[in-house]
Design a protein around this motif. Sequence first.
Motif, short mmCIF file in Angstrom:
data_model
loop_
_atom_site.label_atom_id
_atom_site.label_comp_id
_atom_site.label_asym_id
_atom_site.label_seq_id
_atom_site.Cartn_x
_atom_site.Cartn_y
_atom_site.Cartn_z
N GLU A 138 0.66 -1.33 -0.10
CA GLU A 138 0.02 -0.11 -0.04
C GLU A 138 0.76 1.23 0.13
N LYS A 609 -9.49 4.29 0.89
CA LYS A 609 -9.51 2.98 0.22
C LYS A 609 -10.86 2.80 -0.30
N ASP A 613 -10.59 -2.44 -0.99
CA ASP A 613 -9.37 -2.15 -0.62
C ASP A 613 -8.21 -2.29 -1.80
N LYS A 616 -6.32 2.67 -3.28
CA LYS A 616 -5.99 3.59 -2.11
C LYS A 616 -5.36 5.00 -2.87
#
Length: 993
Positions: A138, A609, A613, A616
């Motif tokens: 991420e 998000k 998810d 992001k």
Amino acid sequence: MLRLNIFLYFAPILIKFKKQMKKLFFIAISLIFSVTMLAQTTVTGNVKDAKSGDPLPGVNIKVVGKSLGTTTDFDGNYTLKVNQEPPFDIAVSTLGFANETVSITKADQSVDVSLTENASELDEVIVSASRTPESVRESPVTVERMDARTIKNTASASFYNSIENLKGVDVNTSSLTFNSVNARGFATFANTRFVQLIDGMDNSSPALNFVLGNLVGINELDVKSVELLPGASSALYGANAFNGILFMTSKSPFDHQGISIYGKKGITASEAGGNNDYYDVGIRVAHAFSEKFAAKASFSYLDGTDWTANDTNAYEDTFKAGESDKVIAIGLNAAHDGLNIYGDEITSNAALGPLGLNMEMLAAAGGAPVPAGTIGNVGRTGYLEHELTDYKARSIKTDLSLNFRPFENDFEIIANYRIGKGNTIYQGANRYQLNNFIMQQAKLELRSDDFFLRGYVTNEDAKDSYDLRFTGINMSKINAGTWFGTYAAVFGANWNANGNNAALAHAAARTFADENVTLQPGTPAFDTAFDEITKDPDVTKGSKFIDRSKVYVGEGNYNFSKLLNKAIDLQVGGSWRRYSLNSEGTIFTDYDGAIEYDEVGAYVQAIKKFNDDRIKLSVSARYDKGQNFDANISPRASINYAAGENKQHNFRASYQTGFRNPTTQDQYIGFNVGRAILVGSAPDNLTRDLPETDLTGYDAYNNAYSVSSFTEFAQSAGAYSQTAQFVTDLTALIIASGGTLTPQQAGGLAIINHSGSLLKSTKTELVRPEKVTAIDVGYRGKLGSVAIDLNGYYNKYDGFISLKTVLSPVNGSVTNASGMVDAVGTLSSLASGGGFNKSFIQPFQTYTNSKADVSSYGLVIGLSTRFADKFKLGLSYTLSQFDFDQASDPDFRAGFNTPEHKVKLSLGSSNLFKNFGFNINGRYGTEYLWESSIANAMVDARFTADAMINYSIPKWKSVFKLGGTNLGGKDYRSAVGAGNVGSQYFVSWTINN
């Protein structure tokens, strides 16, 4: 017998430093024996890798719902004592492995745990990229990292040196104890574009503005993790987080308790410096007195011999960017300014200094007539660098921390004090011996999972530090007249005796003058003069520099995520810092008191998000205002997308801006370095009135315009613009003309530069913040068993900060009628027949922003895989390039100082067979041009290899390591003028209890 032999080998180290360690051992004993054991439940066990069976060090063992915990030692063993009756759960976690939760049902229970390695390194958690915990997948930017496992298996002599093995990273070696970390080019030892934080504290020197490696940093035993973000990070971390930022986090005394000790002994070997012993010892003590209060202390001591710098070549600038300098061979009949020779700047030619000696007349006075021009310009022999320093490299670090958790949860109050003291060599405009240099940091911090508020102060003291160049110059001034007179007389006698052979006459004259007049190293007279000079801060007769500068910092951050029900991660923060510069006029223009100025900043960041998810989005912006500059706003926006059934393919892109405030030296320096006078260009520095007796050379500039300030220096059209090396070219012209230059254009004097064109008058703008716009794209994923990390970037700079040299007439002024230098009736009146003398020109160097369009771009590819269940193989390639428009700023030198191509390879196994591991690292970099104020030349391509083996003895709680660096044995240097780096061989013993 083995244990006895090992003890006898390391005993001399411990005995030699028992005084330094006595206090720390006393603390350790007090912590252990003065505590009333409150724990009612003891949990012990071992943690291993489920697949390989290898023990896992540094694994976190914590009671669920409590802040108390411990970690496994190097052999995977742990002991957790808890003031709580069963049943309760413990959580077992470490970087790179899936977490496990185990129920404790008995008061004394043994629990062995096998952790399963994450299917992808993408699941590892970091905190640096966004100031909040997130998986690597991420992260909006590429991140390099090390943990306890990496440190255990490093083949380098220290964990800090092993940062060099991370992909996309450069490490330049200035000293055994001073390595400069850099990413994405524009590297210098004074790396002001790179930030280093230890537990949130900026580790930069307040006066020097850069990090002195790990000289006054963190103890190897106390390192929990290292994270490195290459590229601009100003949006969250403020000014100067420009080309990268390094985060080092220490271990909490709540989670990592006990006593750890290490000892290293080995040799450094190089062609220039020979073989020399070195040793490194350290201890860490930590104890949790209860679930509310814990403390730790650590101490380390390193002692060795530094790398020797012995480049005696003189470098002549080619005046063309992108080309290496020509090397001038040593000539006994000419002044020779060798790079690592100090004092050979003292010459006999009247055009080059105040001596004004006519060598032919001196020879004739001695009874030996010599034709005019035969002897020529003669320079003193000077001193080699090793004659002016003992090359002692030393680092002493102490860290004390008191940690208080009043509510037995994540809220914590931390009082932390660090002090480092050491010897090293720093290379900037000159080379400087830092002796007993001290830096201290004191911090008070309040923090939880949602916020932090910290304040700290950093202060330093240069103590016995001195400038090597001015030491040599002022040593060579002693008996200078006698030396030149002796030289001339002996030359004349040998000229006649050897049939007018100038070469033989010069050789005989220099040898005789050096042996009979020059102060010889090791003699009482030399030692006395050396001590007097290195203790005197007046550069006209001394070389000591004084620095007692400080910086005060306050900063905080709050994460509103919980208050917003985690619908969005929203953070708000700010910072304030005040610099207090105190060099007593030896570095800065602070002759009448400390110079103080402030910087403030604030930022906001939002992360959201979407789509299970997989997407992001992150946006942030930061506002910063320096006292001397307009405000800057640094925005950043990034997007991450996870593709694939298991989100195993992760794409990222970011756009951000960053900026770099001019450093304290850019703004307030006032220092004569010999070749030029450095002048900071902050507005209040340029208007500062200086006493006539201070900083010789400034008044010469002021008199040129009949002013009492430096304002005209930065803004007048009457200064000649050119690079510092122009002075050398001008000198050559003076020598060629017998000491004068005849006018080159009718009606006045025109000075010509290296290329033969006329110099033009210029206006030098005041320095302002440097800005960068950065675009970063990347992919991180896994194809089969191969992990891939791909990163590309493009940076465009606005107002690149650089040095500009201007030449000012000492007397009179210049006009700008036609854009050319015209000195009719001023300079021409100072020499017979309108001639010109170099002593009438004063070079100044000031900091300003280049008009050149500068950009850099690069590509980093990293591949890693495991095979045969035991081996890990890593390979990386880095491309680094830059462009700029030379025509827009002909005198600009970018100083990219980075190989265009770098390749790094690693192969290792933490458990090749029972308790035995090894690691091998190889690095290759192509040749590159090193540009700096001390010299410009090519640095050769090089390949280096490091290797180590380690062996664990669980019942001793010990790991032994045998290793070596630069095993090829060929000396190299990472910068022109720096020491020649050789090989390093070591054996270490670490006890982790």
